[in-house]
Scaffold this motif. Structure first.
Motif, PDB file in Angstrom:
ATOM      1  N   GLU A  56       0.837  -1.209   0.000  1.00  0.00           N
ATOM      2  CA  GLU A  56       0.000   0.000   0.000  1.00  0.00           C
ATOM      3  C   GLU A  56       0.870   1.257   0.000  1.00  0.00           C
ATOM      4  OE1 GLU A  56      -3.347   0.600  -0.128  1.00  0.00           O
ATOM      5  OE2 GLU A  56      -3.597  -1.540  -0.556  1.00  0.00           O
ATOM      6  N   GLU A  57       1.944   1.231   0.777  1.00  0.00           N
ATOM      7  CA  GLU A  57       2.851   2.371   0.841  1.00  0.00           C
ATOM      8  C   GLU A  57       3.523   2.600  -0.514  1.00  0.00           C
ATOM      9  OE1 GLU A  57       6.927   3.092   3.211  1.00  0.00           O
ATOM     10  OE2 GLU A  57       5.222   2.506   4.478  1.00  0.00           O
ATOM     11  N   GLN A  58       3.979   1.503  -1.143  1.00  0.00           N
ATOM     12  CA  GLN A  58       4.608   1.624  -2.461  1.00  0.00           C
ATOM     13  C   GLN A  58       3.597   2.118  -3.490  1.00  0.00           C
ATOM     14  OE1 GLN A  58       6.342  -2.184  -3.279  1.00  0.00           O
ATOM     15  NE2 GLN A  58       8.008  -1.921  -1.794  1.00  0.00           N
ATOM     16  N   ARG A  59       2.371   1.593  -3.439  1.00  0.00           N
ATOM     17  CA  ARG A  59       1.329   2.018  -4.368  1.00  0.00           C
ATOM     18  C   ARG A  59       1.051   3.513  -4.206  1.00  0.00           C
ATOM     19  NH1 ARG A  59      -4.058  -1.070  -3.761  1.00  0.00           N
ATOM     20  NH2 ARG A  59      -2.867  -2.747  -4.687  1.00  0.00           N
ATOM     21  N   GLU A  60       1.010   3.963  -2.949  1.00  0.00           N
ATOM     22  CA  GLU A  60       0.757   5.376  -2.687  1.00  0.00           C
ATOM     23  C   GLU A  60       1.907   6.233  -3.215  1.00  0.00           C
ATOM     24  OE1 GLU A  60      -1.516   8.369  -1.833  1.00  0.00           O
ATOM     25  OE2 GLU A  60      -2.188   6.311  -1.478  1.00  0.00           O
ATOM     26  N   MET A  61       3.150   5.734  -3.073  1.00  0.00           N
ATOM     27  CA  MET A  61       4.305   6.473  -3.582  1.00  0.00           C
ATOM     28  C   MET A  61       4.249   6.555  -5.112  1.00  0.00           C
ATOM     29  SD  MET A  61       7.295   5.068  -0.989  1.00  0.00           S
ATOM     30  CE  MET A  61       8.569   5.320  -2.169  1.00  0.00           C
ATOM     31  N   VAL A  62       3.871   5.441  -5.778  1.00  0.00           N
ATOM     32  CA  VAL A  62       3.765   5.436  -7.248  1.00  0.00           C
ATOM     33  C   VAL A  62       2.671   6.402  -7.674  1.00  0.00           C
ATOM     34  CG1 VAL A  62       3.081   4.010  -9.222  1.00  0.00           C
ATOM     35  CG2 VAL A  62       4.731   3.132  -7.551  1.00  0.00           C
ATOM     36  N   ARG A  63       1.533   6.378  -6.984  1.00  0.00           N
ATOM     37  CA  ARG A  63       0.433   7.280  -7.303  1.00  0.00           C
ATOM     38  C   ARG A  63       0.864   8.734  -7.152  1.00  0.00           C
ATOM     39  NH1 ARG A  63      -4.102   5.382  -3.797  1.00  0.00           N
ATOM     40  NH2 ARG A  63      -3.927   3.331  -4.693  1.00  0.00           N
ATOM     41  N   ALA A  64       1.575   9.026  -6.062  1.00  0.00           N
ATOM     42  CA  ALA A  64       2.026  10.400  -5.818  1.00  0.00           C
ATOM     43  C   ALA A  64       3.022  10.818  -6.889  1.00  0.00           C
ATOM     44  CB  ALA A  64       2.659  10.491  -4.425  1.00  0.00           C
ATOM     45  N   ARG A  65       3.931   9.902  -7.295  1.00  0.00           N
ATOM     46  CA  ARG A  65       4.903  10.212  -8.333  1.00  0.00           C
ATOM     47  C   ARG A  65       4.198  10.485  -9.665  1.00  0.00           C
ATOM     48  NH1 ARG A  65       8.669   5.594  -9.297  1.00  0.00           N
ATOM     49  NH2 ARG A  65       8.548   5.553  -7.051  1.00  0.00           N
ATOM     50  N   LYS A  66       3.217   9.633 -10.015  1.00  0.00           N
ATOM     51  CA  LYS A  66       2.474   9.830 -11.263  1.00  0.00           C
ATOM     52  C   LYS A  66       1.741  11.162 -11.250  1.00  0.00           C
ATOM     53  CE  LYS A  66       1.603   5.086 -12.735  1.00  0.00           C
ATOM     54  NZ  LYS A  66       0.563   4.081 -12.985  1.00  0.00           N
ATOM     55  N   GLU A  67       1.142  11.488 -10.103  1.00  0.00           N
ATOM     56  CA  GLU A  67       0.405  12.747  -9.983  1.00  0.00           C
ATOM     57  C   GLU A  67       1.369  13.922 -10.120  1.00  0.00           C
ATOM     58  OE1 GLU A  67      -2.659  15.352  -9.641  1.00  0.00           O
ATOM     59  OE2 GLU A  67      -2.809  13.192  -9.906  1.00  0.00           O
ATOM     60  N   ARG A  68       2.529  13.809  -9.494  1.00  0.00           N
ATOM     61  CA  ARG A  68       3.533  14.866  -9.591  1.00  0.00           C
ATOM     62  C   ARG A  68       4.010  15.002 -11.037  1.00  0.00           C
ATOM     63  NH1 ARG A  68       7.528  13.095  -6.064  1.00  0.00           N
ATOM     64  NH2 ARG A  68       8.527  12.116  -7.833  1.00  0.00           N
ATOM     65  N   ASP A  69       4.266  13.847 -11.726  1.00  0.00           N
ATOM     66  CA  ASP A  69       4.699  13.872 -13.117  1.00  0.00           C
ATOM     67  C   ASP A  69       3.612  14.470 -13.998  1.00  0.00           C
ATOM     68  OD1 ASP A  69       7.092  12.728 -12.363  1.00  0.00           O
ATOM     69  OD2 ASP A  69       6.579  10.703 -13.095  1.00  0.00           O
TER      70      ASP A  69
END
Length: 193
Positions: free
Chosen positions: A169-182
């Protein structure tokens, strides 16, 4: 099984009798006995009676039943129509009379011997049942320990599994945040162009 009251820690024919009677009482029998005991025992104590051993303990504590005072118990069993237990009680009383030399038969040693043997067999069966219960208790304790160890290992597996889920869940949230930032950065670059 022998009934042993907390005050009397020895096994006697009387305790064996009480244990045998108490082990033969079903829930329905206990319910009937509670009804008959109204007026002799208060409601609070009656509500606490869950099994035959509780009944025998209360009857002894209240002085309603003792080694030489069995008429109340007999009447109670009779009112509850527990005829097999009445017969057992009567056999016990007869055997005690015989053992004390108060037999109605006068000196018939064959009858006396037979009754003493019957009482001894009853005591033997009760002691055997007590030993079996003790062995069963040991087996149950061992099984309980094994089940507790299994439960503990299952808890550890659950904790490890939950930690893995939390990491995913933590990794998924980090990927989501990175995609949103990108995506925002990309949108910002397009708006500047």
């Amino acid at each position: 099984m022998a009934y042993v009251s907390p005050e009397h820690s020895q096994i006697s024919p009387f305790n064996i009798l009480l244990g045998t009677i108490s082990s033969q009482l079903s829930r329905e029998n206990i319910r009937k006995i509670k009804v008959q005991l109204r007026g002799h025992i208060n409601k609070e104590l009656l509500s606490k009676l869950k099994g035959g051993f509780d009944v025998m303990h209360i009857l002894q504590d209240r002085g309603l039943v003792a080694e030489k005072k069995l008429s109340f118990l007999r009447k109670l069993l009779q009112e509850c129509e527990l005829f097999a237990l009445i017969e057992l009680l009567d056999e016990y009383k007869q055997a005690v009379h015989v053992m004390n030399g108060k037999s109605k038969e006068g000196g018939n040693s064959a009858i006396t011997t037979r009754r003493i043997n019957t009482l001894q067999r009853l005591m033997g069966r009760q002691l055997e049942e007590l030993a079996n219960c003790s062995a069963m208790s040991n087996d149950l304790s061992k099984t309980l320990e094994e089940k507790q160890m299994l439960l503990d290992s299952q808890k550890e597996i659950m904790i490890i599994g939950q930690e893995a889920i939390d990491n995913i869940e933590e990794q998924r949230e980090m990927v989501r945040a990175r995609k949103e930032r990108d995506r925002r950065e990309s949108a910002r670059k397009r708006s500047h162009v």
